[in-house]
Design an enzyme around this catalytic site. Structure first.
Site, PDB file in Angstrom:
ATOM      1  N   ASP A   9     -17.859  -7.786  54.012  1.00  0.00           N
ATOM      2  CA  ASP A   9     -19.048  -8.424  53.451  1.00  0.00           C
ATOM      3  C   ASP A   9     -20.288  -8.054  54.258  1.00  0.00           C
ATOM      4  OD1 ASP A   9     -18.151  -9.906  55.656  1.00  0.00           O
ATOM      5  OD2 ASP A   9     -17.459 -11.569  54.435  1.00  0.00           O
ATOM      6  N   ASP A  22     -14.514 -24.120  55.189  1.00  0.00           N
ATOM      7  CA  ASP A  22     -14.406 -24.573  53.800  1.00  0.00           C
ATOM      8  C   ASP A  22     -13.377 -23.767  53.012  1.00  0.00           C
ATOM      9  OD1 ASP A  22     -15.678 -22.134  53.485  1.00  0.00           O
ATOM     10  OD2 ASP A  22     -17.471 -22.940  52.515  1.00  0.00           O
ATOM     11  N   HIS A  27     -13.194 -20.418  52.785  1.00  0.00           N
ATOM     12  CA  HIS A  27     -13.589 -19.117  52.235  1.00  0.00           C
ATOM     13  C   HIS A  27     -12.878 -17.980  52.954  1.00  0.00           C
ATOM     14  CE1 HIS A  27     -17.210 -19.171  55.193  1.00  0.00           C
ATOM     15  NE2 HIS A  27     -16.444 -18.175  55.597  1.00  0.00           N
ATOM     16  N   GLU A  42     -16.882 -18.309  48.542  1.00  0.00           N
ATOM     17  CA  GLU A  42     -16.991 -19.737  48.808  1.00  0.00           C
ATOM     18  C   GLU A  42     -16.179 -20.531  47.790  1.00  0.00           C
ATOM     19  OE1 GLU A  42     -18.111 -20.592  51.534  1.00  0.00           O
ATOM     20  OE2 GLU A  42     -20.185 -20.046  51.966  1.00  0.00           O
TER      21      GLU A  42
HETATM   22  C1  F6R Z   1     -16.594 -12.322  58.037  1.00  0.00           C
HETATM   23  C2  F6R Z   1     -16.012 -13.094  56.946  1.00  0.00           C
HETATM   24  C3  F6R Z   1     -15.843 -14.570  57.017  1.00  0.00           C
HETATM   25  C4  F6R Z   1     -15.316 -15.069  58.361  1.00  0.00           C
HETATM   26  C5  F6R Z   1     -15.235 -16.590  58.355  1.00  0.00           C
HETATM   27  C6  F6R Z   1     -14.770 -17.141  59.674  1.00  0.00           C
HETATM   28  O1  F6R Z   1     -16.604 -10.948  57.714  1.00  0.00           O
HETATM   29  O2  F6R Z   1     -15.702 -12.526  55.947  1.00  0.00           O
HETATM   30  O3  F6R Z   1     -14.943 -14.970  56.010  1.00  0.00           O
HETATM   31  O4  F6R Z   1     -14.049 -14.517  58.612  1.00  0.00           O
HETATM   32  O5  F6R Z   1     -16.488 -17.119  58.032  1.00  0.00           O
HETATM   33  O6  F6R Z   1     -15.760 -16.896  60.626  1.00  0.00           O
HETATM   34  P1  F6R Z   1     -15.476 -17.048  62.180  1.00  0.00           P
HETATM   35  O7  F6R Z   1     -14.413 -16.052  62.492  1.00  0.00           O
HETATM   36  O8  F6R Z   1     -16.772 -16.706  62.852  1.00  0.00           O
HETATM   37  O9  F6R Z   1     -15.020 -18.445  62.390  1.00  0.00           O
END
Ligand code: F6R
Length: 241
Positions: A66, A135, A137, A142
């Site tokens: 992403d 959440d 995702h 989301e």
């Molecule tokens: C990042 C991504 C997100 C993260 C998620 C967890 O490329 O796709 O899904 O993996 O937001 O973030 P952290 O690892 O910072 O807790």
């Protein structure tokens, strides 16, 4: 789903690095790269194995999950910059072997289609590293994202913007929109490696692994995949039945 509960975050990183190393040593490989905090230990471990164990990424390609919309690639918090600074510049990927979405693209739909085409032309992703949002995702799909979604533009929830504020001056500086691989796109990778550490992820992991497959917890869509390894430390596993 294969659920592997490990004592510490370091064990999660080492076990994830083992799976990636095994794939990379098998031959030319396409790696799906997540950003955020979760995979940092895994990337550190892979860098160490590159430096001391001869692990080479020269035959590998990488695809980011992403990207923030509105951040130029050169912005320090763009995922182009983050993956380079945290991983790819410290190993031996060939120039141009690491691909990402263009957060400044004038036509996000065309950019999403270009990216899907690039992944397909590479033969699909062999092993996809994933973190999980509080959440539920994955990527930036989301809650209420379609379980079959493709790469597209999405709006971040307030929760995710707050969670990611630590990388910016404030939550207001976190972009509202992202381009993200869809759940359908992610599920086409041949092996999914979902990593989570810490108490804050425990509820999301329980919903993803033991809850119903439902758009309210996008990560639950991974239950439909034939080859998923969920690597969690004891805190992230603490809400599992
Ligand atoms: C990042 C991504 C997100 C993260 C998620 C967890 O490329 O796709 O899904 O993996 O937001 O973030 P952290 O690892 O910072 O807790």
């Amino acid at each position: 789903m294969e659920i592997i509960i490990l004592p510490t975050a370091d064990d999660v990183a080492r076990t994830a690095a083992d799976a990636i190393e095994e794939q990379v040593r098998r031959g030319p490989s396409v790696l799906g790269l997540a950003t955020g905090s979760t995979p940092l230990g895994t990337y550190q471990e892979l860098i160490a194995r590159h430096r001391t164990g001869g692990l080479s990424f020269a035959q590998a390609q990488g695809f980011l999950l992403d990207e923030y919309v509105g951040l130029p690639a050169a912005h320090p918090q763009s995922y182009h910059s983050v993956i380079r600074d945290e991983f790819t510049a410290s190993v031996d990927f060939a120039p141009d072997a690491v691909h990402g979405l263009d957060g400044m693209a004038e036509d996000p739909e065309a950019e999403a289609a270009r990216y899907e085409g690039l992944i397909a032309a590479a033969g699909g992703v062999d092993i996809q590293i994933l973190g999980i949002g509080t959440d539920g995702h994955v990527g930036f799909n989301e809650p209420m994202s379609s379980l079959g979604s493709r790469t597209r533009i999405k709006t971040l929830t307030r929760q995710t913007r707050q969670d990611n504020a630590r990388f910016f001056d404030s939550a207001d500086d976190v972009p509202d929109h992202v381009l993200t691989q869809g759940l359908g796109t992610i599920r086409e990778a041949r092996h999914l490696l979902l990593l989570a550490m810490g108490e804050a992820k425990a509820e999301a992991i329980a919903a993803a692994v033991e809850g119903p497959v439902a758009a309210i917890c996008p990560a639950s869509a991974l239950q439909l995949h034939p080859h998923v390894s969920v690597l969690v430390d004891e805190s992230a596993a603490s809400r599992l039945a």
